[in-house]
Design a protein around this motif. Structure first.
Motif, PDB file in Angstrom:
ATOM      1  N   MET A   1       5.287  13.884  55.771  1.00 41.70           N
ATOM      2  CA  MET A   1       5.501  13.197  56.501  1.00 41.70           C
ATOM      3  C   MET A   1       4.159  13.216  58.025  1.00 41.70           C
ATOM      4  O   MET A   1       3.688  13.693  58.230  1.00 41.70           O
ATOM      5  CB  MET A   1       6.953  13.336  57.387  1.00 41.70           C
ATOM      6  CG  MET A   1       7.804  13.452  56.736  1.00 41.70           C
ATOM      7  SD  MET A   1       9.474  12.499  57.363  1.00 41.70           S
ATOM      8  CE  MET A   1      10.474  13.107  55.985  1.00 41.70           C
ATOM      9  N   SER A   2       4.284  11.902  58.584  1.00 40.66           N
ATOM     10  CA  SER A   2       2.203  11.220  58.991  1.00 40.66           C
ATOM     11  C   SER A   2       3.422  11.959  60.306  1.00 40.66           C
ATOM     12  O   SER A   2       2.484  11.717  61.706  1.00 40.66           O
ATOM     13  CB  SER A   2       2.760   9.925  59.014  1.00 40.66           C
ATOM     14  OG  SER A   2       3.664   9.264  59.623  1.00 40.66           O
ATOM     15  N   GLY A   3       4.688  11.989  60.767  1.00 39.92           N
ATOM     16  CA  GLY A   3       5.184  12.680  62.127  1.00 39.92           C
ATOM     17  C   GLY A   3       5.158  11.360  63.334  1.00 39.92           C
ATOM     18  O   GLY A   3       4.645  11.555  63.996  1.00 39.92           O
ATOM     19  N   HIS A  41      12.325   2.264  75.388  1.00 40.61           N
ATOM     20  CA  HIS A  41      11.346   1.571  74.898  1.00 40.61           C
ATOM     21  C   HIS A  41      11.077   1.352  73.792  1.00 40.61           C
ATOM     22  O   HIS A  41      11.610   1.518  72.303  1.00 40.61           O
ATOM     23  CB  HIS A  41      10.007   2.747  75.497  1.00 40.61           C
ATOM     24  CG  HIS A  41       8.521   1.800  75.382  1.00 40.61           C
ATOM     25  ND1 HIS A  41       8.634   1.645  76.329  1.00 40.61           N
ATOM     26  CD2 HIS A  41       7.587   1.298  74.041  1.00 40.61           C
ATOM     27  CE1 HIS A  41       6.430   0.598  76.031  1.00 40.61           C
ATOM     28  NE2 HIS A  41       6.278   1.341  75.107  1.00 40.61           N
ATOM     29  N   ALA A  42      10.384   0.188  72.894  1.00 44.32           N
ATOM     30  CA  ALA A  42      10.361  -0.023  71.164  1.00 44.32           C
ATOM     31  C   ALA A  42       8.879  -0.686  71.848  1.00 44.32           C
ATOM     32  O   ALA A  42       8.583  -1.728  72.439  1.00 44.32           O
ATOM     33  CB  ALA A  42      10.973  -1.138  71.365  1.00 44.32           C
ATOM     34  N   ASP A  43       8.177   0.190  70.571  1.00 45.87           N
ATOM     35  CA  ASP A  43       6.868  -1.117  70.062  1.00 45.87           C
ATOM     36  C   ASP A  43       6.314  -0.898  68.752  1.00 45.87           C
ATOM     37  O   ASP A  43       6.822  -0.090  67.943  1.00 45.87           O
ATOM     38  CB  ASP A  43       5.575  -0.154  70.295  1.00 45.87           C
ATOM     39  CG  ASP A  43       5.316  -0.427  71.449  1.00 45.87           C
ATOM     40  OD1 ASP A  43       4.655  -1.219  71.985  1.00 45.87           O
ATOM     41  OD2 ASP A  43       5.038   0.999  72.408  1.00 45.87           O
ATOM     42  N   GLY A  44       6.410  -2.080  68.195  1.00 41.53           N
ATOM     43  CA  GLY A  44       6.173  -1.700  66.502  1.00 41.53           C
ATOM     44  C   GLY A  44       7.341  -1.799  66.244  1.00 41.53           C
ATOM     45  O   GLY A  44       8.403  -2.697  66.396  1.00 41.53           O
ATOM     46  N   ALA A  45       7.535  -0.860  65.053  1.00 41.37           N
ATOM     47  CA  ALA A  45       8.210  -0.667  64.405  1.00 41.37           C
ATOM     48  C   ALA A  45       9.001   1.003  65.323  1.00 41.37           C
ATOM     49  O   ALA A  45       9.627   1.524  64.097  1.00 41.37           O
ATOM     50  CB  ALA A  45       8.785   0.180  62.670  1.00 41.37           C
ATOM     51  N   VAL A  46       8.869   0.982  66.134  1.00 35.07           N
ATOM     52  CA  VAL A  46       8.943   2.430  66.762  1.00 35.07           C
ATOM     53  C   VAL A  46      10.056   1.894  67.353  1.00 35.07           C
ATOM     54  O   VAL A  46       9.420   1.556  68.982  1.00 35.07           O
ATOM     55  CB  VAL A  46       8.185   3.404  67.166  1.00 35.07           C
ATOM     56  CG1 VAL A  46       8.436   4.712  67.470  1.00 35.07           C
ATOM     57  CG2 VAL A  46       7.195   3.518  65.862  1.00 35.07           C
ATOM     58  N   ILE A  56      12.273   5.986  63.788  1.00 31.52           N
ATOM     59  CA  ILE A  56      11.875   4.653  62.775  1.00 31.52           C
ATOM     60  C   ILE A  56      13.097   3.247  62.932  1.00 31.52           C
ATOM     61  O   ILE A  56      13.592   3.679  62.865  1.00 31.52           O
ATOM     62  CB  ILE A  56      10.947   4.731  61.792  1.00 31.52           C
ATOM     63  CG1 ILE A  56       9.904   5.869  61.637  1.00 31.52           C
ATOM     64  CG2 ILE A  56      10.966   3.827  60.484  1.00 31.52           C
ATOM     65  CD1 ILE A  56       9.290   6.502  60.568  1.00 31.52           C
ATOM     66  N   ASP A  57      12.760   2.452  63.451  1.00 34.33           N
ATOM     67  CA  ASP A  57      13.895   1.268  62.990  1.00 34.33           C
ATOM     68  C   ASP A  57      13.496   0.357  61.855  1.00 34.33           C
ATOM     69  O   ASP A  57      12.750  -0.319  62.072  1.00 34.33           O
ATOM     70  CB  ASP A  57      12.895  -0.083  64.487  1.00 34.33           C
ATOM     71  CG  ASP A  57      14.071  -0.863  64.585  1.00 34.33           C
ATOM     72  OD1 ASP A  57      15.059  -0.961  64.087  1.00 34.33           O
ATOM     73  OD2 ASP A  57      13.577  -1.709  65.180  1.00 34.33           O
ATOM     74  N   ASP A 434       6.616   4.205  54.190  1.00 33.85           N
ATOM     75  CA  ASP A 434       7.062   6.005  53.466  1.00 33.85           C
ATOM     76  C   ASP A 434       7.649   7.193  54.155  1.00 33.85           C
ATOM     77  O   ASP A 434       8.567   7.848  53.857  1.00 33.85           O
ATOM     78  CB  ASP A 434       5.401   5.779  53.013  1.00 33.85           C
ATOM     79  CG  ASP A 434       5.041   5.023  51.741  1.00 33.85           C
ATOM     80  OD1 ASP A 434       5.418   4.060  51.371  1.00 33.85           O
ATOM     81  OD2 ASP A 434       4.324   5.801  51.738  1.00 33.85           O
ATOM     82  N   GLU A 435       7.306   7.132  55.238  1.00 26.09           N
ATOM     83  CA  GLU A 435       8.267   7.947  56.357  1.00 26.09           C
ATOM     84  C   GLU A 435       9.466   7.480  56.344  1.00 26.09           C
ATOM     85  O   GLU A 435      10.850   8.467  56.595  1.00 26.09           O
ATOM     86  CB  GLU A 435       7.178   7.898  57.296  1.00 26.09           C
ATOM     87  CG  GLU A 435       7.543   8.955  58.880  1.00 26.09           C
ATOM     88  CD  GLU A 435       7.146   9.139  59.628  1.00 26.09           C
ATOM     89  OE1 GLU A 435       6.131   9.174  60.320  1.00 26.09           O
ATOM     90  OE2 GLU A 435       8.309  10.306  60.567  1.00 26.09           O
ATOM     91  N   GLY A 436       9.914   6.118  56.766  1.00 22.51           N
ATOM     92  CA  GLY A 436      11.510   5.956  56.812  1.00 22.51           C
ATOM     93  C   GLY A 436      11.808   6.039  54.940  1.00 22.51           C
ATOM     94  O   GLY A 436      13.076   6.610  55.691  1.00 22.51           O
ATOM     95  N   LEU A 437      11.546   5.458  54.416  1.00 26.11           N
ATOM     96  CA  LEU A 437      12.110   5.888  53.109  1.00 26.11           C
ATOM     97  C   LEU A 437      12.292   7.245  52.653  1.00 26.11           C
ATOM     98  O   LEU A 437      13.200   7.618  51.649  1.00 26.11           O
ATOM     99  CB  LEU A 437      11.077   5.645  52.353  1.00 26.11           C
ATOM    100  CG  LEU A 437      10.279   3.712  51.990  1.00 26.11           C
ATOM    101  CD1 LEU A 437       9.489   3.027  50.738  1.00 26.11           C
ATOM    102  CD2 LEU A 437      12.604   3.102  51.539  1.00 26.11           C
ATOM    103  N   ALA A 438      11.477   7.891  53.223  1.00 29.53           N
ATOM    104  CA  ALA A 438      11.734   9.259  52.642  1.00 29.53           C
ATOM    105  C   ALA A 438      12.972  10.001  53.571  1.00 29.53           C
ATOM    106  O   ALA A 438      13.801  10.551  53.245  1.00 29.53           O
ATOM    107  CB  ALA A 438      10.190  10.375  53.376  1.00 29.53           C
ATOM    108  N   VAL A 439      12.642   9.711  54.960  1.00 30.14           N
ATOM    109  CA  VAL A 439      14.054   9.514  55.647  1.00 30.14           C
ATOM    110  C   VAL A 439      15.493   8.871  55.495  1.00 30.14           C
ATOM    111  O   VAL A 439      16.385   9.998  54.624  1.00 30.14           O
ATOM    112  CB  VAL A 439      14.505  10.139  57.309  1.00 30.14           C
ATOM    113  CG1 VAL A 439      15.677   9.477  58.197  1.00 30.14           C
ATOM    114  CG2 VAL A 439      12.873  10.221  57.726  1.00 30.14           C
ATOM    115  N   PHE A 440      15.291   7.977  54.048  1.00 26.18           N
ATOM    116  CA  PHE A 440      16.235   7.003  53.612  1.00 26.18           C
ATOM    117  C   PHE A 440      16.942   8.054  52.401  1.00 26.18           C
ATOM    118  O   PHE A 440      18.310   8.228  52.384  1.00 26.18           O
ATOM    119  CB  PHE A 440      16.021   5.658  53.746  1.00 26.18           C
ATOM    120  CG  PHE A 440      16.633   4.837  53.067  1.00 26.18           C
ATOM    121  CD1 PHE A 440      18.063   5.679  52.755  1.00 26.18           C
ATOM    122  CD2 PHE A 440      16.240   3.750  53.381  1.00 26.18           C
ATOM    123  CE1 PHE A 440      19.088   4.198  52.196  1.00 26.18           C
ATOM    124  CE2 PHE A 440      17.425   2.712  52.489  1.00 26.18           C
ATOM    125  CZ  PHE A 440      18.249   3.008  52.439  1.00 26.18           C
TER     126      PHE A 440
END
Ligand SMILES: Cc1ncc(COP(=O)(O)O)c(C=O)c1O
Length: 455
Positions: A1-3, A41-46, A56-57, A434-440
């Motif tokens: 995972m990219s972390g 705090h929120a930025d981009g999709a985080v 991840i949002d 991809d990181e979100g999908l891995a968690v999903f």
């Protein structure tokens, strides 16, 4: 995972829990807390929560931040506008951001005819105003809406909404002259034909079927408007088949019924085009937008044919806050980003990526009954039995909880609460998706009984 995900505590952590406790004493329970996290705090999709966890949002504030949290162009535009003025009330004094945004929406919405746009504060308010204008223009009262449709929580919007619990139960009486007809939900086809729809087999797409439906519902010549989500949002991300839309639009035209496209959730790039109407070659008489229109600021628009929107008398439309200058400045920056960053095309690519993964999972997990959606408006429908298609809300809840515990915010949808939808910011890059999908995938595996659940 990219972390990107960083978990410092369990989810929710102590600080989130403490705020939720205060919330429960200060805010009525009727306002749901879909996740138990407090965001600082929120930025981009985080998202960063009150305990320093990074998540991840994939919910995007329910489809509001297609351009990502705190898009730099939006932040700058709002700051610059704030340095000028925050409010003068458009019905009192004219300001350019409102007029420019109306011009832009008139240009980018489907159809090259002359249009007008005015602004209100929320999706529900746009729904109310679209119907109000349609009734005034046609001199008729009836409104057609759809089973599984969602249009908001004000009185008329509630009447137009299909799902009883939690949206309508105990909140009547509802507005009159609202008539509900079946949505062409091919996976749960009322006629039992269960065609694929997308492949052109929708059994509801015929003139005689529409005439039968209206014969048992309402005289079409007393109907002011049809209001429709072209892909159901809260109803479970079900795109209407093209051939059904073609028939319905023709039927509406023949009976001088106005077509209101509710693009509040489908709008601004989500479906791989700026508006879902473009997938259908549909030119709505009125198109209503909100959510991602202003990148996180509250704003909604009613855009439509000039003759229709110009019909009501002076003072018949408006409101104190509608078209707030900060929100208009934000929306202009959103439209710039849509063009400059080619966000709709990017949404199509991201959606294809997500759908491909969902389809792989559907081959492994029998609980996935359907995978569908236009562009990045993608969902899976979960069932306890693929033959009967019995909705499986329990497994849906387990997947959402498992994802959150692992650092991914996911949302459900659907009349039966058994659909998982993706509303990730469209600016998210492939590695984050991809990181979100891995968690999903890990949550799905645990919920489907193939891997241990997290403690
Ligand atoms: C299609 C659709 N219409 C209307 C609404 C209501 O919007 P709001 O919550 O801003 O009133 C929503 C909100 O989810 C929606 O998805």
């Amino acid at each position: 995972m990219s972390g990107i995900i960083l978990l410092q505590t369990e989810i929710p952590g102590p600080n989130s829990r403490a705020l939720l406790t205060r919330r429960s004493r200060a805010v009525p329970r009727g306002v749901p807390a879909v996740t138990p996290i407090a965001v600082v705090h929120a930025d981009g999709a985080v998202l960063t929560d009150a305990d320093g966890n990074r998540l991840i949002d994939f919910g995007g504030g329910i489809g509001v931040v297609n351009t990502g949290h705190r898009h730099p162009g939006v932040v700058q535009a709002v700051r610059e506008q704030l340095d000028q003025f925050a409010h003068v009330c458009f019905p009192v004094s004219t300001y350019e951001p409102y007029v420019e945004l109306a011009e832009r929406l008139n240009r980018v919405t489907p159809g090259s005819h002359e249009k007008r746009t005015f602004f209100v504060n929320s999706g529900a308010e746009a729904v109310e105003n679209a119907v109000k204008v349609a009734r005034f223009f046609t001199g008729r009262q009836g409104v057609i809406c759809f089973e599984h449709g969602f249009h908001g929580r004000t009185n008329l919007a509630m009447a137009l909404t299909s799902k009883v619990m939690p949206y309508k139960k105990g909140f009547g009486p509802f507005a009159p002259e609202v008539y509900r007809i079946p949505f062409p939900y091919c996976y749960r086809c009322e006629a039992g034909q269960r065609g694929s729809g997308a492949a052109g087999q929708c059994c509801m797409a015929s003139r005689s079927r529409l005439e039968q439906t209206f014969a048992g519902t309402v005289d079409p010549d007393s109907v002011a408007a049809i209001i429709m989500e072209l892909e159901l949002g809260e109803g479970g991300f079900v795109p209407a088949p093209r051939e059904y839309l073609d028939e319905l639009a023709r039927f509406a035209r023949d009976h001088s019924i106005l077509f209101i496209a509710d693009e509040i959730q489908t709008g601004f790039g989500r479906t791989g085009k700026l508006f879902a109407s473009e997938h259908y070659g549909l030119v709505p008489d009125i198109i209503i937008t909100a959510k991602s229109l202003a990148g996180g600021l509250p704003l909604a628009a009613v855009t439509g044919r000039a003759d229709v929107l110009d019909a009501p008398h002076v003072g018949g439309l408006g409101g104190t806050y509608g078209g707030n200058p900060l929100a208009c400045a934000a929306a202009l920056a959103v439209l710039d980003a849509m063009e400059e960053e080619r966000i709709p095309a990017r949404a199509q690519r991201t959606g294809d990526r997500i759908k491909a993964r969902f389809r792989e999972w559907a081959d492994q997990y029998p609980c996935i009954g359907d995978v569908r959606g236009l562009g990045a408006m993608v969902a899976m429908e979960l069932v306890s039995d693929r033959q009967t298609r019995a909705p499986d809300k329990a497994v849906t809840v387990r997947i959402l909880a498992g994802a959150l515990a692992r650092g991914l915010v996911l949302l459900s949808a659907g009349t039966y609460g058994n659909v998982i939808r993706v509303l990730a910011p469209l600016t998210a890059d492939d590695s984050l998706i991809d990181e979100g999908l891995a968690v999903f995938g890990a949550a799905l595996e645990a919920a489907a009984g193939r891997a241990p659940a997290l403690a």
